[in-house]
Design an enzyme around this catalytic site. Structure first.
Site, PDB file in Angstrom:
ATOM      1  CE  LYS A 137      34.409  -9.272 -10.442  1.00 33.95           C
ATOM      2  NZ  LYS A 137      34.933  -8.606  -9.180  1.00 33.95           N
ATOM      3  CD  GLU A 162      43.431 -22.445  -6.551  1.00 33.17           C
ATOM      4  OE1 GLU A 162      44.005 -21.543  -5.913  1.00 33.17           O
ATOM      5  OE2 GLU A 162      43.878 -22.978  -7.571  1.00 33.17           O
ATOM      6  CB  CYS A 187      44.884 -20.195  -2.846  1.00 34.38           C
ATOM      7  SG  CYS A 187      45.819 -20.574  -4.343  1.00 34.38           S
ATOM      8  CD  GLU A 194      42.276 -19.226   2.936  1.00 34.12           C
ATOM      9  OE1 GLU A 194      43.113 -19.589   2.105  1.00 34.12           O
ATOM     10  OE2 GLU A 194      41.102 -18.961   2.635  1.00 34.12           O
TER      11      GLU A 194
END
Length: 547
Positions: free
Chosen positions: A208, A280, A314, A412
Site C-alpha cells: 500500500k 521505521e 527519515c 521532527e
C-alpha cells in the site's frame, strides 16, 4: 514519458529541465504524464472500481498529475487472498531461483532508470540527484539479497540436548503474506526495502503506497513481472489510511515506514493480531563535529546530510552539534555552501534540491521556522518560502540560538531546516545528541577514526556514521538498519531484515531409538537412577565445555 509545454517528450539530460520559475498562469503546461504511461500502470491497482479515483498533483507546480482508481477495504482482503493462494508454489521454489528473479528486477530498475527517475521526481518533487539515490539503493539491495539470501535462509545446525544422541536444525520458513505500507518521501526505495527480502524468503507481498506516489510503486510492480515474478505474488492496493489499516488486518507480517504516531497504531493492531511488525518511524538526527574534525569535509558532508530530498528523509540530519573550538570555522564553510545551493524543478541534474512534496509539508516547515524565530533563533541561511520557483519550494535553512522549547528543537521537521548548537566537550556532545525521544541515525566527524568509533558507541541511535551523514550506514545493506526509542521496532537490511520475514522452526531428531537409547527408555526405568545418570552426563558436558 513526459512532455514539456506540449512538445514531444525528452529524456534526462536532453533539455527536459524547467527553465526558470514556473508560470503560475499556466502551471499545467509545464510537465504532463502522458495517458499511455498512466493507463497501464493504473490497471495494476487491485480494485473493484467502486472506491473512486485519486488525483495526484505535481509538486513542482501544484497542477494535476495523474488519476488512478483506489482500492476498497474489500479489495484489500481480495488482494491478500490472491497473494496467499499463490505463495505456496513460490515458497516451494529454491531460494536461488527466487533470488534470481529479484536480481533481474534490480538490473531492470538500473537499466530503465530514466523512466523511473521521471516518475519519482514528478510524484515527489525531489531533485534528480535525490531520485537517483532510490535507483541505486534498489540495485544495491537486490544484488545483496540475490547473493546472500541463500546463505541467510540456509538450515542451521544447533547444539542438541545430548551430544551424538540429539541432532537439531533450525529452518527458516516464510510467514506467508507480508504487508508493506510505504510513505511518499522515497517511493521506490521504501516500497521495496522489505518487499525484496520478503520475496526472496518465499513470501508474497501486498503493498500500500502513499496515494501521492502510487505510480512509482506500480512501475516497480511492472518490472517485477518482467523479471519473471509469477502472478499475484506482488500486488498493489491504492488509497488512504483505511486501506492501510485493512492491510494490517489481513497480512501475516506488517512493515510500516512513517510517523511515530501512526506507527504506534500499527504496532497496537499488529499486537492484537499477534503478527510481526517492522516499523521505521521518526527521527531528530544529530551530527557532531568534533574539535579535531576536518571542517571543510564536515561542511560538505553536512550539506548533503541535511538537505538531500529537501530534508524529507527519515535519516536526515536536523541537529548540528559543534565543538566550540571549530564552531566558527565550520559555519564559515557550511553557511555559504547552503546559500549557494541551487533549487529547481527540472527532470535533469541541474538542481541541488527540489520541492517539498505537499502543502502540508510546507506548512510544517514554515511553522517550525517561524516559531523558532519568535523564540529568539537567528537565521544564518534560508528561512524563505521560494514561491518564485514553485508553490512548495523552501530555501535550505540554518538556524542558530534555537531555544529548547522551540518546536524544531524537539519535533521532527522533515524539511530543509537544521539547527546549530555548540558544546565544550565530547561528553557534552553525547548528552546533547541523546537528549531526544528519537534514536534513528547520527553522524560524527573527526580525523581520528578510533575516537569516532568510541563516540558513536555511546550514541543512542540505530545507525551512526563516522565521517558521513547517512548513506554509509544505509548503503551497507548487509548490516541492520532501524531505530532506538521512539524511532521504531525491528530492523531492515542484512540477516536481521530477512529473518524478520520468516518463522524459525526447530526440528530435533533423537538418534538411537532403534537401540533403545532414548530419554523415554531411561525414564522408564523408574526410581532415582534416571536422575543420577543425567546428573553425571550434565557434569561431564560441563567439564568438557560442551555447549
Amino acid at each position: 514519458m513526459t512532455s514539456s509545454s506540449g512538445t514531444p517528450g525528452t529524456g534526462p539530460g536532453e533539455g527536459a529541465a524547467l527553465d526558470g520559475p514556473i508560470d503560475p498562469e499556466n502551471p499545467a503546461a509545464t510537465y504532463v504524464l502522458e495517458p499511455e504511461v498512466v493507463a497501464p500502470l493504473a490497471q495494476r491497482v487491485v480494485t473493484g472500481n467502486e472506491a473512486g479515483m485519486h488525483r495526484s498533483v505535481l509538486p513542482f507546480t501544484g497542477a494535476p498529475l495523474a488519476a488512478f482508481p483506489v482500492s476498497s477495504v474489500e479489495d484489500v482482503a481480495r488482494a491478500v487472498d490472491r497473494a496467499r493462494a499463490s505463495q505456496p508454489a513460490w515458497a516451494a521454489r529454491s531460494v536461488r531461483e527466487r533470488a534470481a528473479v529479484l536480481r533481474r528486477f534490480g538490473e531492470l530498475v538500473l537499466a530503465r532508470q530514466s523512466d523511473g527517475l521521471d516518475l519519482i521526481q514528478m510524484e515527489s518533487g525531489k531533485s534528480r540527484r535525490s531520485a537517483f539515490e532510490e535507483v541505486a539503493d534498489v540495485a544495491i539491495l537486490t544484488r545483496h539479497y540475490a547473493r546472500r539470501g541463500p546463505r541467510y535462509l540456509a538450515d542451521r545446525r544447533a547444539p542438541g540436548m545430548l551430544p551424538v544422541l540429539t541432532g537439531t536444525r533450525v529452518h527458516r520458513r516464510p510467514v506467508g503474506v507480508v504487508g508493506v505500507i510505504a510513505p511518499w518521501n522515497y517511493p521506490l526505495t521504501l516500497a521495496f526495502a522489505e518487499a525484496v527480502p520478503a520475496l526472496v524468503a518465499g513470501n508474497a507481498v501486498v503493498l500500500k503506497p502513499d496515494p501521492q506516489t502510487t505510480l512509482t510503486a506500480l512501475w516497480g510492480a511492472e518490472l517485477l513481472e518482467e523479471a519473471g515474478l509469477p502472478a499475484d505474488l506482488f500486488l498493489v492496493v491504492a488509497g488512504g489510511g483505511d486501506v492501510g489499516a485493512a492491510v494490517t488486518d489481513h497480512v501475516d507480517h506488517i512493515a510500516f515506514t512513517g510517523s511515530t504516531a501512526t506507527g504506534r497504531k500499527v504496532a497496537a493492531r499488529a499486537g492484537e493480531r499477534l503478527i510481526g511488525a517492522t516499523l521505521e518511524l521518526g527521527g531528530k538526527n544529530p551530527l557532531y563535529v568534533a574539535a579535531d574534525a576536518d571542517v571543510r569535509a564536515a561542511a560538505r558532508g553536512a550539506v548533503r546530510a541535511c538537505f538531500s530530498n529537501s530534508g524529507q528523509l527519515c535519516v536526515s540530519i536536523e541537529r548540528i552539534v559543534l565543538h566550540e573550538d571549530v564552531a566558527d570555522a565550520f559555519l564559515d564553510e557550511f553557511v555559504p555552501l547552503v546559500r549557494e545551493m541551487r533549487l529547481g524543478a527540472g527532470l535533469d541534474y541541474s538542481a541541488d534540491m527540489g520541492s517539498l512534496t505537499s502543502q502540508a509539508q510546507l506548512d510544517r516547515v514554515v511553522a517550525h521556522v517561524e516559531d523558532a524565530i519568535a523564540r529568539g533563533a537567528r537565521v544564518l541561511a534560508g528561512g524563505v518560502h521560494r514561491a518564485d520557483i514553485g508553490p512548495w519550494f523552501y530555501a535550505p535553512t540554518v538556524l542558530d540560538d534555537v531555544p529548547d522549547d522551540a518546536a524544531c528543537a524537539r519535533e521532527e521537521t522533515f524539511g530543509p531546516v537544521v539547527s546549530v548548537r555548540r558544546v565544550a566537550s565530547d561528553d557534552e556532545a553525547v548528552r546533547v545528541m541523546n537528549d531526544s525521544e528519537f534514536g534513528l541515525n547520527a553522524s560524527v566527524w573527526t580525523r581520528d577514526v578510533a575516537r569516532g568509533r568510541r563516540i558513536a558507541a555511546r550514541v543512542e541511535a540505530g545507525t551512526v556514521n563516522v565521517n558521513d551523514g547517512y548513506s554509509a550506514a544505509w548503503g551497507s545493506v548487509g548490516a541492520p538498519m532501524g531505530g532506538f526509542k521512539a524511532s521504531g521496532l525491528g530492523r531492515r537490511h542484512g540477516r536481521e531484515g530477512i529473518e524478520a520475514l520468516t518463522e524459525a522452526q526447530t526440528i530435533s531428531v533423537q538418534r538411537g531409538a532403534n537401540q533403545g537409547l532414548t530419554l523415554d527408555t531411561l525414564y522408564g526405568i523408574g526410581g532415582e537412577l534416571p536422575s543420577k545418570v543425567l546428573t553425571t552426563a550434565l557434569d561431564a558436558m560441563r567439564r568438557l565445555r560442551l555447549p
